[in-house]
Design an enzyme around this catalytic site. Structure first.
Site, mmCIF file in Angstrom:
data_model
loop_
_atom_site.group_PDB
_atom_site.id
_atom_site.type_symbol
_atom_site.label_atom_id
_atom_site.label_comp_id
_atom_site.label_asym_id
_atom_site.label_seq_id
_atom_site.Cartn_x
_atom_site.Cartn_y
_atom_site.Cartn_z
ATOM 1 N N ASP A 34 -41.635 -33.115 42.832
ATOM 2 C CA ASP A 34 -40.321 -32.633 43.257
ATOM 3 C C ASP A 34 -39.233 -33.494 42.636
ATOM 4 O O ASP A 34 -39.287 -34.714 42.705
ATOM 5 C CB ASP A 34 -40.196 -32.747 44.776
ATOM 6 C CG ASP A 34 -40.445 -31.442 45.474
ATOM 7 O OD1 ASP A 34 -40.375 -30.409 44.810
ATOM 8 O OD2 ASP A 34 -40.726 -31.467 46.681
ATOM 9 N N HIS A 49 -41.802 -19.734 41.790
ATOM 10 C CA HIS A 49 -40.663 -20.398 42.417
ATOM 11 C C HIS A 49 -39.689 -20.952 41.370
ATOM 12 O O HIS A 49 -38.476 -20.753 41.475
ATOM 13 C CB HIS A 49 -41.171 -21.526 43.315
ATOM 14 C CG HIS A 49 -40.110 -22.194 44.117
ATOM 15 N ND1 HIS A 49 -39.589 -21.651 45.276
ATOM 16 C CD2 HIS A 49 -39.446 -23.364 43.922
ATOM 17 C CE1 HIS A 49 -38.668 -22.455 45.763
ATOM 18 N NE2 HIS A 49 -38.556 -23.500 44.951
#
Length: 403
Positions: free
Chosen positions: A230, A318
């Site tokens: 992330d 995503h």
């Protein structure tokens, strides 16, 4: 859960509504992004008022200055732990409530500046070196409208997105404070001090939430609870000046925070085969490389196709749906955290900064409609706040609100 826009990170139990030490300790701890790394360091420099240095102390051990053109909770490198506190103001008259807000902002300025100093007076945060505390204070859309405050015209509540399951007791608020530090102890003590100061000035506690980052080697990308990397890249300084910070007038050096508390079905996602998890995200889990690339920091090629005509990064992946190319290159600065409020409630505290929250709305509209991650995510709380410009020494946060 927008993660690639920056190219960068519900609970069954009742919401925490008090800020005493015990409650702070009990607190746990769109959109997958941590926003940590070199870009955050780059954004951190150039606008802080230096704190007095102790002779011989290494730079890493100096206090992070509270005072500066921009609030350190956005500009300083992301800390390993966070604690968010939301407050409401009384609803009496506009004149009285504006006066209360001035008092609360003054109390918060004094409390946060003192706690972040090289010599905080509270003995509980003495003796271990500077706290390295950073903070930000923001104003919600509701009091801005009701009290006629000078805030950006773009500030407003987010719409309800398909699939939202928002708990009103853990969402929104008239004021939002985010504390960040290297350890939970500092956050627990400072959250108590902040809560006491705000309540003494007339604010009422609404909710609190704690979060954390994994232990990560400096310069590498942390992972979220799905195991995905992330925060692979955040906007650089030039992009942040364009997309994150308000450039002019009373709003100069302010920004807007979008906060989403996102429950993650960690076990359900982990049950997918690894190659399917990679297609859902659009990156390889083991190294973070986009399916269209060869290195972690390669720009995802959302137009690349396989020989059969299918997209290399699937249409519902995503990272594809959150890609900034769909928004004219607009990027958010992400500084998100994981949370753990028990075995049945773990997930992401999505925290992203942008000039206009409509940017988040555009991304989340796409994700809510098509994201392959949706079966494993549930948005359970939400807030928007205008992050005030910083305060110079001798001044108070929010002095620009009263035009």
């Amino acid at each position: 859960m927008p993660t690639e826009q920056g190219n960068a990170q519900e609970s069954s139990r009742p919401a925490a509504t008090g800020f005493g030490r015990r409650r702070a300790l009990l607190a746990g701890g769109a959109v997958l992004a941590a926003g940590i790394g070199a870009a955050a360091d780059e954004l951190a420099r150039g606008d802080r008022t230096p704190a007095p240095a102790t002779a011989g102390a290494p730079p890493a051990e100096t206090a992070i200055p509270f005072h500066g053109a921009r609030q350190a909770g956005v500009t300083a490198p992301q800390q390993p732990a966070t604690h968010l506190l939301s407050f409401d103001l009384p609803h009496t008259s506009v004149a009285d409530d504006r006066k209360t807000l001035r008092g609360v902002l003054g109390a918060l300025t004094r409390t946060l500046a003192t706690a972040a100093s090289a010599t905080p007076p509270d003995p509980r945060i003495q003796g271990g070196g500077p706290t390295r505390l950073t903070s930000l204070v923001g104003i919600g859309p509701a009091p801005a409208t009701r009290l006629g405050l000078d805030v950006p015209a773009s500030l407003g509540e987010l719409p309800v997105f398909p699939g939202d399951r928002l708990d009103p007791h853990r969402s929104n608020g008239d004021l939002l404070v985010q504390l960040c530090a290297a350890d939970r102890w500092t956050l627990t003590v400072v959250a108590e001090l902040v809560g006491t100061a705000a309540q003494s000035a007339g604010a009422r506690p609404r909710w609190t939430q704690s979060g954390f980052l994994p232990r990560t080697t400096p310069g590498t990308t942390p992972r979220n609870l799905f195991g995905s990397k992330d925060g692979i890249a955040n906007p650089d300084r030039a992009a942040a000046e364009r997309w994150v910070w308000d450039p002019t007038g009373a709003h100069r050096n302010g920004t807007v925070l979008v906060y989403r508390r996102i429950h993650m079905d960690v076990a359900g996602f982990a049950a997918l085969p690894e190659d399917e998890r990679d297609r859902v995200i659009g990156r390889r889990a083991h190294d973070g490389v986009p399916l269209s690339g060869t290195a972690e920091h390669d720009e995802p090629d959302i137009y690349a196709k396989n020989p059969d005509g299918s997209y290399v990064i699937p249409a519902t992946a995503h990272v594809r749906l959150a890609n900034p190319r769909f928004d004219g290159g607009a990027r958010m600065l992400r500084r998100s955290y994981s949370y753990d409020d028990g075995p049945a409630d773990r997930g992401l505290l999505f925290c992203a900064f942008m000039r206009d929250p409509a940017q988040f709305t555009r991304v989340q509209d796409r994700l809510a409609a098509r994201d392959a991650l949706n079966p494993f995510l549930q948005h359970r709380a939400s807030a928007v706040a205008y992050v005030l410009p910083g305060a110079a020494p001798g001044t108070t946060l929010g002095e620009q609100l009263w035009a």
